[in-house]
Design an enzyme around this catalytic site. Sequence first.
Site, PDB file in Angstrom:
ATOM      1  N   GLU A   8     -11.233  70.912 -24.785  1.00  0.00           N
ATOM      2  CA  GLU A   8     -10.734  70.769 -23.410  1.00  0.00           C
ATOM      3  C   GLU A   8      -9.613  69.729 -23.341  1.00  0.00           C
ATOM      4  O   GLU A   8      -9.663  68.785 -22.555  1.00  0.00           O
ATOM      5  CB  GLU A   8     -11.873  70.427 -22.443  1.00  0.00           C
TER       6      GLU A   8
ATOM      7  N   TYR B 131     -17.705  78.437 -16.901  1.00  0.00           N
ATOM      8  CA  TYR B 131     -19.041  78.173 -16.354  1.00  0.00           C
ATOM      9  C   TYR B 131     -19.236  78.961 -15.060  1.00  0.00           C
ATOM     10  O   TYR B 131     -18.302  79.072 -14.250  1.00  0.00           O
ATOM     11  CB  TYR B 131     -19.219  76.681 -16.077  1.00  0.00           C
TER      12      TYR B 131
ATOM     13  N   GLU C 166     -17.981  77.644 -24.661  1.00  0.00           N
ATOM     14  CA  GLU C 166     -18.821  77.065 -23.601  1.00  0.00           C
ATOM     15  C   GLU C 166     -18.918  78.084 -22.482  1.00  0.00           C
ATOM     16  O   GLU C 166     -17.898  78.490 -21.919  1.00  0.00           O
ATOM     17  CB  GLU C 166     -18.239  75.750 -23.078  1.00  0.00           C
TER      18      GLU C 166
HETATM   19  O1  AHR Z   1     -21.050  71.250 -21.345  1.00  0.00           O
HETATM   20  C1  AHR Z   1     -20.715  70.134 -20.577  1.00  0.00           C
HETATM   21  C2  AHR Z   1     -19.233  69.816 -20.596  1.00  0.00           C
HETATM   22  O2  AHR Z   1     -18.534  70.843 -19.974  1.00  0.00           O
HETATM   23  C3  AHR Z   1     -18.583  69.709 -21.942  1.00  0.00           C
HETATM   24  O3  AHR Z   1     -18.744  68.463 -22.516  1.00  0.00           O
HETATM   25  C4  AHR Z   1     -17.147  69.955 -21.629  1.00  0.00           C
HETATM   26  O4  AHR Z   1     -16.453  70.501 -22.717  1.00  0.00           O
HETATM   27  C5  AHR Z   1     -17.199  70.874 -20.422  1.00  0.00           C
HETATM   28  O5  AHR Z   1     -16.367  70.424 -19.423  1.00  0.00           O
END
Ligand code: AHR
Length: 501
Positions: free
Chosen positions: A173, A248, A304
Site C-alpha cells: 500500500e 475490503y 488483501e
Molecule cells: O489488513 C489490515 C490493513 O489493511 C493492512 O495492514 C493494510 O495493508 C490495509 O490497509
Amino acid sequence: MAKLYINEKNKLGHINEEIYGNFSEHLGRCIYEGIYVGENSEIPNTNGMRNDVVAALREMKLPVLRWPGGCFADEYHWKDGIGPKETRKKMVNTHWGGVTEDNSFGTHEFFELCEQIGCKTYINGNVGSGTVQEMSEWVEYMTFDGVSPMAELRRKNGHEKAWKVDYFGVGNENWGCGGNMTPSYYGNLYRRFQTYVRNYNQEQPIYKICCGANAGDTYWTEEVLKTCFENTPKQAHGLMDGLSLHYYTVPDTWEDKGSATEFTAKDWYKTLSKALYLDTLIKNHATIMDKYDPDKKIGLIVDEWGTWFNVEPGTNPGFLYQQSTMRDALVAGLSLNVFNKHCDRVKMANIAQLINVLQAVILTDGPRMLLTPTYYIFHMYKYHQNAELVESYMDGVKEIGEDMEFRVPNLQESASIDETGTMTITINNLSVSDSEPVDISFAECKPSSVTASILTQKMDAYNTFENPDTVKEEAFTAFQVTEKGISFVMPACSVIQFRVK
Ligand code: AHR
C-alpha cells in the site's frame, strides 16, 4: 427453478492453489496469541506455534501465507527479529494500537510456522521506511546457501540451510500507509528495489510482486505499469511477476463500518453486493494489465480482501477484532467463486487476516479456539485448489435485494475438475429467506458418485467460545442424481459444495 449447465469438457484455466491463501500481520492478536504463544506457554505448542491452530490450518489446506504485513511491513526492520529473543529490539507498533512489539516472532519463526502448516511463503518487504540494502540483505539472509555475510549470520542464528521464499512483495500500500507515494514515484522505486531481490537459487526463482491499487484506483494501476514498462523490453514484464490489488468489503462508511453481528436483511444484501463488486474491479484492472501484458504473464494478486466491520464492542480499536457470521461465509463463498472464474489473471488471493483480525478463519481466546463460518468455506472450497476451471452457466437467476442500488443474483457458482476427473461445484444461495430448486446438467458426465456438504444457518448466526458449533459444515444428502446431473433444493442463506465423479 434454476438450471446450472456445466460443460466439463471446456476447461477454461488453471485455478492456482494460492487463490486460497491467507494473510497474517503483526496486528492485534493475529501473530501473538493467535499463532505464536512461545515455547514456554501452557497452550500446547510446537516450537511456540499453537498445535490446535496449525492442525486446523493443515486441515483447511492453507496453501500460502503472507507476512509480516500489511502496513506493518513498511515499518518492519527484519534484523530486529533475528538472534537470541532476549536481545531482540522492542518497538512500537504505531499502526496497530501502539503496543510494544517484542519481535519474538521473526523470520525464523515465520518459516517454522509455514513448515509446520506445509504452506508456501509470501514475504512482504519494506519500501516505505526501509532501504534497498535492507531488503536485499533480507533476501540474501533467507535464500543464499553459499558464503556471504548474511548467509553466515543466518547460520550463526541456528539455520544452516537457506529457506525457500516463494513470493516477495516489494512494499505494501505504498499509495497510503506504505509511504503515501505517487504511482510514478513508487513505480521508479519498485524498479530499483526489485533489482536487488536476487534469485540466489536459479531453480527456485522468487515471484516478485509490485504494489498495486486500492480498490477502484485504476489510475495507480495504469501509472505504475507505465513506469515499470518504460524502456523495459516487453519480455521483462515490467520487471514484475505479479501486481497486487486490495479490496475490503465495508458495508457502510469507513468511519462507521457497521456491526459484524447486528445487521438487517438490507445490510446483508448491501454487503453481498459490495463483495460482488470484486468481479468488476478485477475486470477493470485486468483490462489495463492486458494493454501491457496481453499474454497474461503478470498475475493479479489480490493479497488483501474480506469484510471489514466495526471492532467487537469493548475490544482495542487498533486490533481489528471482529466476529464472523453467515454473512462473512457468503462473502467468502462469492469472492472465491469470482477468483476461480478469473483464474486466467488472478494467481493468488490472501484473505485478511488469518486469526483474530478482520475476516479471520480462526478466533482464539486463551487456550480456546473456534473455527469461523469463513473457515468452513475455505474447507469446502479446498478441492478447487490446482483444479481446472470448467465452463458453467446458471440459468433462471433472480435479482434480489431490498435496495435497488444493491441488488444481487440469488445464486452464484463456480465449477472445476481435478486431475482425477473429480468435479467440484460450489454454489451460493444469497437469499436470506428463499430456498431455490436447482437442476445441474452436465455436458457428458453421468455421475456415478456424488457427495456434498453444506453450510447453512440464519444470516447472523456465528460461533462463540461457549457455542463453537452453531455454524458448521455438514454432510448434505438431500439431492437426487438424475440421468444428466443432480437435482436438489438449495436452502436460503447457504453454501453447498458437490464432489462429482
Ligand atoms: O489488513 C489490515 C490493513 O489493511 C493492512 O495492514 C493494510 O495493508 C490495509 O490497509
